[in-house]
Design a protein around this motif. Structure first.
Motif, PDB file in Angstrom:
ATOM      1  N   CYS A  85       1.385  -9.466  19.296  1.00 46.03           N
ATOM      2  CA  CYS A  85       0.873  -8.494  18.334  1.00 46.03           C
ATOM      3  C   CYS A  85       0.419  -9.219  17.067  1.00 46.03           C
ATOM      4  O   CYS A  85       1.176 -10.034  16.514  1.00 46.03           O
ATOM      5  CB  CYS A  85       1.955  -7.475  17.999  1.00 46.03           C
ATOM      6  SG  CYS A  85       1.454  -6.245  16.770  1.00 46.03           S
ATOM      7  N   PRO A  86      -0.788  -8.958  16.573  1.00 44.76           N
ATOM      8  CA  PRO A  86      -1.278  -9.691  15.406  1.00 44.76           C
ATOM      9  C   PRO A  86      -0.577  -9.323  14.102  1.00 44.76           C
ATOM     10  O   PRO A  86      -0.755 -10.010  13.101  1.00 44.76           O
ATOM     11  CB  PRO A  86      -2.760  -9.313  15.356  1.00 44.76           C
ATOM     12  CG  PRO A  86      -2.836  -7.990  16.034  1.00 44.76           C
ATOM     13  CD  PRO A  86      -1.803  -8.024  17.111  1.00 44.76           C
ATOM     14  N   ARG A  87       0.189  -8.261  14.106  1.00 46.15           N
ATOM     15  CA  ARG A  87       0.869  -7.806  12.894  1.00 46.15           C
ATOM     16  C   ARG A  87       2.369  -8.143  12.949  1.00 46.15           C
ATOM     17  O   ARG A  87       2.953  -8.198  14.035  1.00 46.15           O
ATOM     18  CB  ARG A  87       0.686  -6.303  12.712  1.00 46.15           C
ATOM     19  CG  ARG A  87      -0.767  -5.870  12.673  1.00 46.15           C
ATOM     20  CD  ARG A  87      -1.508  -6.471  11.475  1.00 46.15           C
ATOM     21  NE  ARG A  87      -2.955  -6.293  11.605  1.00 46.15           N
ATOM     22  CZ  ARG A  87      -3.816  -7.303  11.674  1.00 46.15           C
ATOM     23  NH1 ARG A  87      -3.387  -8.553  11.626  1.00 46.15           N
ATOM     24  NH2 ARG A  87      -5.110  -7.071  11.787  1.00 46.15           N
ATOM     25  N   PRO A  88       2.999  -8.351  11.795  1.00 49.59           N
ATOM     26  CA  PRO A  88       4.440  -8.598  11.791  1.00 49.59           C
ATOM     27  C   PRO A  88       5.195  -7.425  12.433  1.00 49.59           C
ATOM     28  O   PRO A  88       4.910  -6.264  12.149  1.00 49.59           O
ATOM     29  CB  PRO A  88       4.771  -8.720  10.304  1.00 49.59           C
ATOM     30  CG  PRO A  88       3.479  -9.124   9.659  1.00 49.59           C
ATOM     31  CD  PRO A  88       2.408  -8.433  10.445  1.00 49.59           C
ATOM     32  N   VAL A  89       6.149  -7.751  13.298  1.00 46.35           N
ATOM     33  CA  VAL A  89       6.943  -6.741  13.992  1.00 46.35           C
ATOM     34  C   VAL A  89       8.386  -6.831  13.488  1.00 46.35           C
ATOM     35  O   VAL A  89       9.018  -7.883  13.573  1.00 46.35           O
ATOM     36  CB  VAL A  89       6.897  -6.932  15.517  1.00 46.35           C
ATOM     37  CG1 VAL A  89       7.750  -5.862  16.211  1.00 46.35           C
ATOM     38  CG2 VAL A  89       5.458  -6.877  16.023  1.00 46.35           C
ATOM     39  N   PHE A  90       8.875  -5.707  12.966  1.00 50.01           N
ATOM     40  CA  PHE A  90      10.244  -5.608  12.467  1.00 50.01           C
ATOM     41  C   PHE A  90      11.156  -5.014  13.537  1.00 50.01           C
ATOM     42  O   PHE A  90      10.768  -4.075  14.233  1.00 50.01           O
ATOM     43  CB  PHE A  90      10.317  -4.670  11.258  1.00 50.01           C
ATOM     44  CG  PHE A  90       9.710  -5.182   9.995  1.00 50.01           C
ATOM     45  CD1 PHE A  90      10.519  -5.677   8.972  1.00 50.01           C
ATOM     46  CD2 PHE A  90       8.336  -5.151   9.797  1.00 50.01           C
ATOM     47  CE1 PHE A  90       9.965  -6.121   7.778  1.00 50.01           C
ATOM     48  CE2 PHE A  90       7.777  -5.597   8.611  1.00 50.01           C
ATOM     49  CZ  PHE A  90       8.591  -6.084   7.595  1.00 50.01           C
ATOM     50  N   VAL A 105      15.603  -8.182  19.341  1.00 50.55           N
ATOM     51  CA  VAL A 105      15.743  -8.627  17.949  1.00 50.55           C
ATOM     52  C   VAL A 105      15.258 -10.067  17.815  1.00 50.55           C
ATOM     53  O   VAL A 105      14.547 -10.419  16.861  1.00 50.55           O
ATOM     54  CB  VAL A 105      17.197  -8.491  17.477  1.00 50.55           C
ATOM     55  CG1 VAL A 105      17.375  -9.076  16.073  1.00 50.55           C
ATOM     56  CG2 VAL A 105      17.643  -7.032  17.498  1.00 50.55           C
ATOM     57  N   VAL A 106      15.635 -10.906  18.759  1.00 47.97           N
ATOM     58  CA  VAL A 106      15.200 -12.309  18.740  1.00 47.97           C
ATOM     59  C   VAL A 106      13.676 -12.407  18.771  1.00 47.97           C
ATOM     60  O   VAL A 106      13.073 -13.220  18.066  1.00 47.97           O
ATOM     61  CB  VAL A 106      15.816 -13.074  19.934  1.00 47.97           C
ATOM     62  CG1 VAL A 106      15.206 -14.467  20.068  1.00 47.97           C
ATOM     63  CG2 VAL A 106      17.329 -13.184  19.779  1.00 47.97           C
ATOM     64  N   ALA A 107      13.045 -11.567  19.576  1.00 47.43           N
ATOM     65  CA  ALA A 107      11.584 -11.628  19.720  1.00 47.43           C
ATOM     66  C   ALA A 107      10.850 -11.135  18.481  1.00 47.43           C
ATOM     67  O   ALA A 107       9.751 -11.616  18.179  1.00 47.43           O
ATOM     68  CB  ALA A 107      11.149 -10.808  20.934  1.00 47.43           C
ATOM     69  N   CYS A 108      11.431 -10.170  17.760  1.00 50.96           N
ATOM     70  CA  CYS A 108      10.752  -9.615  16.587  1.00 50.96           C
ATOM     71  C   CYS A 108      10.618 -10.664  15.491  1.00 50.96           C
ATOM     72  O   CYS A 108      11.439 -11.572  15.358  1.00 50.96           O
ATOM     73  CB  CYS A 108      11.510  -8.396  16.072  1.00 50.96           C
ATOM     74  SG  CYS A 108      11.331  -6.928  17.119  1.00 50.96           S
ATOM     75  N   ASP A 109       9.588 -10.516  14.665  1.00 43.94           N
ATOM     76  CA  ASP A 109       9.333 -11.478  13.593  1.00 43.94           C
ATOM     77  C   ASP A 109      10.369 -11.381  12.477  1.00 43.94           C
ATOM     78  O   ASP A 109      10.755 -12.387  11.886  1.00 43.94           O
ATOM     79  CB  ASP A 109       7.935 -11.239  13.014  1.00 43.94           C
ATOM     80  CG  ASP A 109       6.859 -11.327  14.070  1.00 43.94           C
ATOM     81  OD1 ASP A 109       6.727 -12.403  14.685  1.00 43.94           O
ATOM     82  OD2 ASP A 109       6.155 -10.329  14.296  1.00 43.94           O
TER      83      ASP A 109
END
Length: 272
Positions: A85-90, A105-109
């Motif tokens: 995904c080009p946008r930050p993912v929380f 959680v590990v995968a999210c930015d």
């Protein structure tokens, strides 16, 4: 899926199973992430007092190999979609993030949690292995020895412990009334405080260049990309182990809420 103040909020909504995802849920998350290009950020959160319990375990005691293979590979595609995904993912974590939920959680930015959030892996306890982040990329985030502790011992960790080890970015400050707004009034809600704080982080991102945020994110995926061979090999081994005595016993014990009785070491693994 809702859009709010320039962000896409993805709410995992199967509270009766602690938001464990099945194939259809994982595909819906993938599709939602693919639409986020025109927004500033994406937030993945849970419902009903849980974040996510990973992949649904209800079919592991009598597994369909083709169905499980599809679930395993769709899980991998979902986590890769977070990274692509080009946008930050929380990850907005309120309640337990367990097993594949912890790997999400590990995968999210970025990850922000309430004080009541908990974190941990479950694989060897339920007849599986966390090969989509915990056995590989999590070591980059929190160190190899700590990552192996989470992976091999299946312990639970508080939000403060997760913050100290580097698994999350922040724990929401909560007043005595429970909401974190500083007014001291009763009837507060940790979930509302979490969403408010995530919104504040998103407001900071809005002041930055979307183009160069995307470049920064793609560049920072270096270590995730390095772990792709490990993830692929792990998926292949999980698929080969479908129907094993260990898988069946782990799933039955989970459903029956008892301690599993796995075959002893060195006795081999039977599949039927």
């Amino acid at each position: 899926m809702t859009e709010r103040d320039g962000a896409l909020w993805i709410r995992l909504n199967r509270p009766e199973r602690r938001n464990a995802y099945d194939i259809d849920m994982a595909r819906a998350v993938i599709d939602a992430l693919d639409t986020a290009t025109r927004l500033h950020a994406v937030v993945i959160t849970g419902s009903g007092g849980s974040f996510c319990a990973g992949g649904a375990l209800d079919q592991l005691d009598d597994p369909d190999p083709d169905l499980l293979r599809t679930l395993f590979h769709t899980s991998a595609r979902m986590l890769q979609a977070v990274r692509d995904c080009p946008r930050p993912v929380f990850a907005a974590v309120d309640g337990p993030a367990a097993g594949g939920g912890n790997e999400l959680v590990v995968a999210c930015d970025l990850a922000i949690a309430t004080p009541r959030a908990t974190f941990g892996q479950t694989g060897p306890r339920v007849g599986s292995a966390p090969v989509l982040g915990a056995t590989n990329h999590m070591a980059v985030q929190i160190g190899e020895k700590k990552a192996k502790e989470l992976t091999l011992l299946c312990r639970r960790y508080s939000a403060e412990q997760a913050l100290r080890m580097g698994l999350i970015n922040e724990v929401v400050e909560v007043d005595s009334d429970g909401n974190g707004d500083g007014d001291g009034n009763g009837g507060g809600d940790q979930t509302a405080a979490l969403e408010r704080r995530v919104g504040e982080w998103i407001d900071e991102l809005k002041a930055l260049s979307p183009l160069y945020l995307e470049i920064s994110k793609v560049s920072s995926n270096l270590w995730w990309n390095t772990g792709q061979d490990s993830m692929s090999n792990g998926l292949a081994m999980l698929t080969q182990a479908v129907g094993s005595d260990d898988m069946r016993e782990g799933a039955r014990a989970f459903v029956e809420k008892r301690r599993p009785e796995f075959p002893p070491p060195g006795t081999g693994t039977r599949r039927s």
